[in-house]
Design an enzyme around this catalytic site. Sequence first.
Site, mmCIF file in Angstrom:
data_model
loop_
_atom_site.group_PDB
_atom_site.id
_atom_site.type_symbol
_atom_site.label_atom_id
_atom_site.label_comp_id
_atom_site.label_asym_id
_atom_site.label_seq_id
_atom_site.Cartn_x
_atom_site.Cartn_y
_atom_site.Cartn_z
ATOM 1 N N CYS A 327 0.877 -1.188 0.000
ATOM 2 C CA CYS A 327 0.000 0.000 0.000
ATOM 3 C C CYS A 327 0.904 1.225 0.000
ATOM 4 O O CYS A 327 1.046 1.908 1.014
ATOM 5 C CB CYS A 327 -0.917 -0.010 1.216
ATOM 6 N N GLY A 329 1.240 4.324 -1.537
ATOM 7 C CA GLY A 329 0.999 5.766 -1.592
ATOM 8 C C GLY A 329 1.027 6.405 -0.214
ATOM 9 O O GLY A 329 0.603 5.779 0.760
ATOM 10 N N GLY A 332 6.480 7.690 0.889
ATOM 11 C CA GLY A 332 7.581 7.927 1.811
ATOM 12 C C GLY A 332 8.276 6.650 2.251
ATOM 13 O O GLY A 332 9.513 6.543 2.202
ATOM 14 N N ASP A 380 -5.138 -3.521 -6.880
ATOM 15 C CA ASP A 380 -5.723 -3.806 -5.575
ATOM 16 C C ASP A 380 -4.774 -4.710 -4.789
ATOM 17 O O ASP A 380 -4.480 -5.832 -5.205
ATOM 18 C CB ASP A 380 -7.077 -4.497 -5.775
ATOM 19 N N ASP A 398 1.345 -1.147 4.917
ATOM 20 C CA ASP A 398 1.043 0.109 5.601
ATOM 21 C C ASP A 398 -0.442 0.357 5.369
ATOM 22 O O ASP A 398 -0.839 1.083 4.455
ATOM 23 C CB ASP A 398 1.904 1.235 5.020
ATOM 24 N N CYS A 451 -0.993 3.805 11.228
ATOM 25 C CA CYS A 451 -0.771 5.046 11.975
ATOM 26 C C CYS A 451 -1.968 5.264 12.891
ATOM 27 O O CYS A 451 -2.471 6.383 13.026
ATOM 28 C CB CYS A 451 -0.541 6.234 11.046
#
Length: 526
Positions: A327, A329, A332, A380, A398, A451
């Site tokens: 994932c 995008g 970073g 996907d 992520d 996060c």
Amino acid sequence: MSADRRGTGHGGTRGNGRDDQRQGQRDSKGRQRSAARTRGETHRSAQAPGERRRRTDPARTAAYDVLRQVDGSDAYANLVLPPLLRERRIAGRDAAFATELAYGTLRLRGRYDAILARCVTRPLDQLDPEVLDVLRLGTHQLLGMRVPSHAAVSETVALARDRVGAGPAQMVNAVLRAVGRTPLEDWLARLTEEAPDTVTGLATVGSHPVWIARALREALAGHGRGPDEIADLLEADNAAPRVTLVARPGLAAPDVLQEQAHGADVRLEPGRWAPTALVLAGGSDPAALPAVADARAGVQDEGSQLVTLALAGAPLDGTDARWLDLCAGPGGKAALLAALGGERGATLVANEVQPHRARLVERALRAVPDGVVERVRTGDGREVGTEEPAAYDRVLVDAPCTGLGALRRRPESRWRRTPADLGTLTVLQRELLASALDAVRPGGVVAYVTCSPHLAETRLVVDDVLRRRDDAERIDARSAVRDALVPGADIDLGASDGGAHGLDVQLWPHVHGTDAMHLTLLRRRG
């Protein structure tokens, strides 16, 4: 010598002097007339006296416009404000003022709404949204910034008159004067006393929705910390985060960034935890550094760097040649993985489901040497495990999440999220983690990262996926994080329960100064 004595010294009066001019400037009733009226310039302002106030300053107007876009268009302040400041040529202290006013108002909206509700004679949801935003901006200036009370009120009233009209401006004036009559400490004490329970009081004073405050309190306890840390956590969420840069290995060494910073009059300090991290001091623009401009370095939270370094350094069995960011995008973590992989002869595939975010990934990877990035794949992530089974040595998931660990960066998120979001997100998180475990080869390692510290998005997701399969196991993420630290750093990762959950890592803003990143490391068994 007095004027009279100067005049009589010459033996007479000043027949054609100032006295004659003054006499000519009096009206028929003997009243002094202005010079303009003496010349026949009798034009009056079309505005009533209360409306003759000058328009408000550009910094306050910019902050107001940001709040309106955040509310009306679901925009993010960190994406709206910088281009708006550039477009309007607002810089220096004015830009800093606009930034604090906009971000601070968004962060403390819940606290300010509770205060305003005690100063307005009707429910806040019956106010026009534009008026409510003006009141919030004024309240932040009165209670959250070093702005003199008279200036906070008068400038906000001017803003109201300019943007919502003279009638609402009168109400804004009255409400803000009521707010300003009580010191902040007294307001906070009152909000705490009037709350129905402790967590609600903390949530109101700490400006978080109650459901988020409860979830964070449970997460603290579930991840080995004291639930009484909740007040410190909420306070940390309301503090503006410092900008952290990542020096991508093999592309930009930290000492090179320091040299560039010195030449650009930018001050950098070493990060606290990650050897790749440098903290930007003051309000400097990171884009002023050439290494940032050409993607050899970038802006990345230190917690995000740390979990990426931990995955890259985690022990595995067998080959270590092909890595996947499932994932990827906006790019970073993918850029840091690619830089690390390039130094070790590994290649990276970066997958992103959204085409526009895939383009951001490509931009973040543009400094990586040819041959390191195998491809940026648009697709996907839930299908990668089926399409490429057992094809990777290391996989990063992520996962999309509520973002409750990054509220200090996106303060408007706390007012948009609802408990209902968890249902959709946790299903997606399980499916992505299952796909990652299918895509990694036996002996390879998967990092599950969010996060958000919410237990439903962290521990429960991993537990549920492992319960459904017998080919994967948790490994020690705490050791991997400690091995990735700056030499000599001693990190507090909380108490371990002695079981599988005690292997996971949960970072916290109030403890580590990072976003609340979660890391679980899993190894696929053969």
